[in-house]
Design an enzyme around this catalytic site. Sequence first.
Site, PDB file in Angstrom:
ATOM      1  N   GLY A 240       0.838  -1.209   0.000  1.00  0.00           N
ATOM      2  CA  GLY A 240       0.000   0.000   0.000  1.00  0.00           C
ATOM      3  C   GLY A 240       0.866   1.248   0.000  1.00  0.00           C
ATOM      4  O   GLY A 240       0.514   2.267   0.592  1.00  0.00           O
ATOM      5  N   ALA A 241       2.019   1.148  -0.705  1.00  0.00           N
ATOM      6  CA  ALA A 241       3.009   2.245  -0.663  1.00  0.00           C
ATOM      7  C   ALA A 241       2.675   3.388  -1.617  1.00  0.00           C
ATOM      8  O   ALA A 241       3.386   4.372  -1.671  1.00  0.00           O
ATOM      9  CB  ALA A 241       4.398   1.699  -0.995  1.00  0.00           C
TER      10      ALA A 241
ATOM     11  N   ARG B 167       0.214   5.576  -1.690  1.00  0.00           N
ATOM     12  CA  ARG B 167      -0.337   6.850  -1.191  1.00  0.00           C
ATOM     13  C   ARG B 167      -0.497   6.764   0.333  1.00  0.00           C
ATOM     14  O   ARG B 167      -0.244   5.724   0.950  1.00  0.00           O
ATOM     15  CB  ARG B 167      -1.687   7.142  -1.850  1.00  0.00           C
ATOM     16  CG  ARG B 167      -2.773   6.159  -1.467  1.00  0.00           C
ATOM     17  CD  ARG B 167      -4.087   6.452  -2.157  1.00  0.00           C
ATOM     18  NE  ARG B 167      -5.167   5.819  -1.452  1.00  0.00           N
ATOM     19  CZ  ARG B 167      -6.322   5.459  -2.003  1.00  0.00           C
ATOM     20  NH1 ARG B 167      -6.524   5.688  -3.281  1.00  0.00           N
ATOM     21  NH2 ARG B 167      -7.269   4.896  -1.283  1.00  0.00           N
TER      22      ARG B 167
ATOM     23  N   SER C 276       1.881  -1.742  -4.507  1.00  0.00           N
ATOM     24  CA  SER C 276       0.568  -1.118  -4.469  1.00  0.00           C
ATOM     25  C   SER C 276      -0.356  -1.833  -5.447  1.00  0.00           C
ATOM     26  O   SER C 276       0.085  -2.602  -6.290  1.00  0.00           O
ATOM     27  CB  SER C 276       0.670   0.368  -4.803  1.00  0.00           C
ATOM     28  OG  SER C 276      -0.516   1.024  -4.372  1.00  0.00           O
TER      29      SER C 276
ATOM     30  N   VAL D  72      -2.723  -7.637  -2.680  1.00  0.00           N
ATOM     31  CA  VAL D  72      -2.218  -8.403  -1.532  1.00  0.00           C
ATOM     32  C   VAL D  72      -3.157  -9.545  -1.137  1.00  0.00           C
ATOM     33  O   VAL D  72      -2.765 -10.441  -0.385  1.00  0.00           O
ATOM     34  CB  VAL D  72      -1.941  -7.495  -0.301  1.00  0.00           C
ATOM     35  CG1 VAL D  72      -0.905  -6.432  -0.603  1.00  0.00           C
ATOM     36  CG2 VAL D  72      -3.225  -6.884   0.247  1.00  0.00           C
TER      37      VAL D  72
ATOM     38  N   TYR E 215     -14.101  -4.127   9.266  1.00  0.00           N
ATOM     39  CA  TYR E 215     -12.805  -3.443   9.418  1.00  0.00           C
ATOM     40  C   TYR E 215     -12.225  -3.709  10.816  1.00  0.00           C
ATOM     41  O   TYR E 215     -11.040  -4.045  10.954  1.00  0.00           O
ATOM     42  CB  TYR E 215     -13.009  -1.946   9.170  1.00  0.00           C
ATOM     43  CG  TYR E 215     -11.745  -1.127   9.185  1.00  0.00           C
ATOM     44  CD1 TYR E 215     -10.903  -1.071   8.073  1.00  0.00           C
ATOM     45  CD2 TYR E 215     -11.390  -0.368  10.310  1.00  0.00           C
ATOM     46  CE1 TYR E 215      -9.746  -0.302   8.082  1.00  0.00           C
ATOM     47  CE2 TYR E 215     -10.237   0.401  10.320  1.00  0.00           C
ATOM     48  CZ  TYR E 215      -9.421   0.438   9.210  1.00  0.00           C
ATOM     49  OH  TYR E 215      -8.283   1.207   9.223  1.00  0.00           O
TER      50      TYR E 215
ATOM     51  N   ALA F  53     -12.878  -6.175  12.853  1.00  0.00           N
ATOM     52  CA  ALA F  53     -12.487  -7.587  12.993  1.00  0.00           C
ATOM     53  C   ALA F  53     -11.141  -7.833  12.319  1.00  0.00           C
ATOM     54  O   ALA F  53     -10.275  -8.535  12.849  1.00  0.00           O
ATOM     55  CB  ALA F  53     -13.565  -8.491  12.393  1.00  0.00           C
TER      56      ALA F  53
ATOM     57  N   LYS G   8      -8.737  -5.641  11.797  1.00  0.00           N
ATOM     58  CA  LYS G   8      -7.638  -4.960  12.499  1.00  0.00           C
ATOM     59  C   LYS G   8      -7.366  -5.593  13.864  1.00  0.00           C
ATOM     60  O   LYS G   8      -6.231  -5.602  14.330  1.00  0.00           O
ATOM     61  CB  LYS G   8      -7.961  -3.466  12.640  1.00  0.00           C
ATOM     62  CG  LYS G   8      -8.017  -2.726  11.293  1.00  0.00           C
ATOM     63  CD  LYS G   8      -6.694  -2.800  10.546  1.00  0.00           C
ATOM     64  CE  LYS G   8      -6.667  -1.946   9.299  1.00  0.00           C
ATOM     65  NZ  LYS G   8      -5.375  -2.018   8.591  1.00  0.00           N
TER      66      LYS G   8
HETATM   67  P1  NAD Z   1      -5.347   4.818   1.754  1.00  0.00           P
HETATM   68  O1  NAD Z   1      -6.652   4.343   1.284  1.00  0.00           O
HETATM   69  O2  NAD Z   1      -4.914   6.206   1.445  1.00  0.00           O
HETATM   70  O3  NAD Z   1      -4.186   3.835   1.279  1.00  0.00           O
HETATM   71  C1  NAD Z   1      -4.340   2.458   1.286  1.00  0.00           C
HETATM   72  C2  NAD Z   1      -3.318   1.857   0.364  1.00  0.00           C
HETATM   73  O4  NAD Z   1      -3.523   0.440   0.336  1.00  0.00           O
HETATM   74  C3  NAD Z   1      -3.442   2.360  -1.067  1.00  0.00           C
HETATM   75  O5  NAD Z   1      -2.168   2.591  -1.597  1.00  0.00           O
HETATM   76  C4  NAD Z   1      -4.123   1.197  -1.776  1.00  0.00           C
HETATM   77  O6  NAD Z   1      -3.798   1.093  -3.137  1.00  0.00           O
HETATM   78  C5  NAD Z   1      -3.548   0.026  -1.004  1.00  0.00           C
HETATM   79  N1  NAD Z   1      -4.377  -1.157  -1.168  1.00  0.00           N
HETATM   80  C6  NAD Z   1      -5.704  -1.275  -0.896  1.00  0.00           C
HETATM   81  N2  NAD Z   1      -6.120  -2.498  -1.229  1.00  0.00           N
HETATM   82  C7  NAD Z   1      -5.048  -3.155  -1.718  1.00  0.00           C
HETATM   83  C8  NAD Z   1      -4.838  -4.449  -2.245  1.00  0.00           C
HETATM   84  N3  NAD Z   1      -5.838  -5.326  -2.338  1.00  0.00           N
HETATM   85  N4  NAD Z   1      -3.593  -4.789  -2.652  1.00  0.00           N
HETATM   86  C9  NAD Z   1      -2.583  -3.904  -2.584  1.00  0.00           C
HETATM   87  N5  NAD Z   1      -2.716  -2.673  -2.095  1.00  0.00           N
HETATM   88  C10 NAD Z   1      -3.930  -2.304  -1.683  1.00  0.00           C
HETATM   89  O7  NAD Z   1      -5.369   4.573   3.317  1.00  0.00           O
HETATM   90  P2  NAD Z   1      -4.389   5.021   4.497  1.00  0.00           P
HETATM   91  O8  NAD Z   1      -5.177   5.912   5.377  1.00  0.00           O
HETATM   92  O9  NAD Z   1      -3.078   5.441   4.004  1.00  0.00           O
HETATM   93  O10 NAD Z   1      -4.266   3.622   5.263  1.00  0.00           O
HETATM   94  C11 NAD Z   1      -3.099   2.829   5.310  1.00  0.00           C
HETATM   95  C12 NAD Z   1      -3.283   1.782   6.380  1.00  0.00           C
HETATM   96  O11 NAD Z   1      -3.468   2.425   7.638  1.00  0.00           O
HETATM   97  C13 NAD Z   1      -4.506   0.903   6.165  1.00  0.00           C
HETATM   98  O12 NAD Z   1      -4.209  -0.415   6.556  1.00  0.00           O
HETATM   99  C14 NAD Z   1      -5.525   1.518   7.101  1.00  0.00           C
HETATM  100  O13 NAD Z   1      -6.499   0.588   7.489  1.00  0.00           O
HETATM  101  C15 NAD Z   1      -4.646   1.944   8.241  1.00  0.00           C
HETATM  102  N6  NAD Z   1      -5.229   2.986   9.090  1.00  0.00           N
HETATM  103  C16 NAD Z   1      -5.528   4.223   8.583  1.00  0.00           C
HETATM  104  C17 NAD Z   1      -6.089   5.178   9.419  1.00  0.00           C
HETATM  105  C18 NAD Z   1      -6.430   6.551   8.953  1.00  0.00           C
HETATM  106  O14 NAD Z   1      -7.006   7.304   9.739  1.00  0.00           O
HETATM  107  N7  NAD Z   1      -6.120   6.957   7.744  1.00  0.00           N
HETATM  108  C19 NAD Z   1      -6.325   4.874  10.764  1.00  0.00           C
HETATM  109  C20 NAD Z   1      -5.997   3.607  11.240  1.00  0.00           C
HETATM  110  C21 NAD Z   1      -5.442   2.677  10.394  1.00  0.00           C
END
Ligand code: NAD
Length: 248
Positions: free
Chosen positions: A14-15, A17, A38, A65, A156, A158, A160
Amino acid sequence: MNISLEGKVAVVTGAGRGIGQSIALALAQAGAGIACVSLTEKNAKETAERITAAGRKAKAYAVDVADGGAVETTALQIVADFGKVDILVNNAGTNKDGLIMRMPDGDWDAVLNVNLKGAFFWTKALCRHLIKQRSGKIINISSVIGLIGNAGQANYAASKAGLIGFTKSIAREFASRNIHCNAIAPGFIETDMTGSLNDEQKAAILKQVPLARFGKPENVSDLAVFLASSRADYITGQVLTVDGGMVM
Ligand code: NAD
């Protein structure tokens, strides 16, 4: 504190963004080569290009993934391209929110498959390599929602919470091989994922945050760099919250 990841190689899922991009850039800034994973080629490339422009080694890999076969093939390719892997950051994540009564089975599966099974696939695909190397750092990006739950996010939450149990099990399973596994549980961080919240939802969330503001991706990536480094060699099996004091 001086933290160097010079000579290390990290895989960040998920690199493309948000938090994952911030972690990839921060690990690279500390000296590591980065395999940027990604879902889309475009996003993975964008991060990899930013890293190579800054003079570090990076390569882009587009892979879902949740596709075990594709993860295995990509993991082998990464080890061949970089010669080794030292750090795995399971960050890729998604959400499909809805009340449980109306939640389609597919939304449950889709979230669990990316957030939890994705981490299983990557850990399984790279663990032999890390065991042989007798060192490694695995960092799983969980969420405060995995600790406290949230109405409308049962899938979500469950996934996490599952990631936390997974983290502790991997920490125990690989401790004797000098492989550390920790989870970061961010609170509400300003990214695309939280960008769709309306003002009312944001105000309700902020009421629960003692520091009364959203976090930035860098707040999470700073901790990821520390956990990936030898400075965190006596820390394993932990869940560290980055949440402005929301969960305490
Ligand atoms: P985001 O949606 O901006 O980024 C998520 C990234 O994961 C994207 O690059 C996307 O392409 C990638 N991704 C999604 N599904 C994928 C797949 N099937 N295969 C490969 N890549 C995939 O979200 P973010 O806010 O940057 O979140 C990153 C992580 O942090 C996530 O696991 C999210 O659950 C966690 N998180 C975020 C927050 C928040 O407030 N933003 C809070 C708690 C946890």
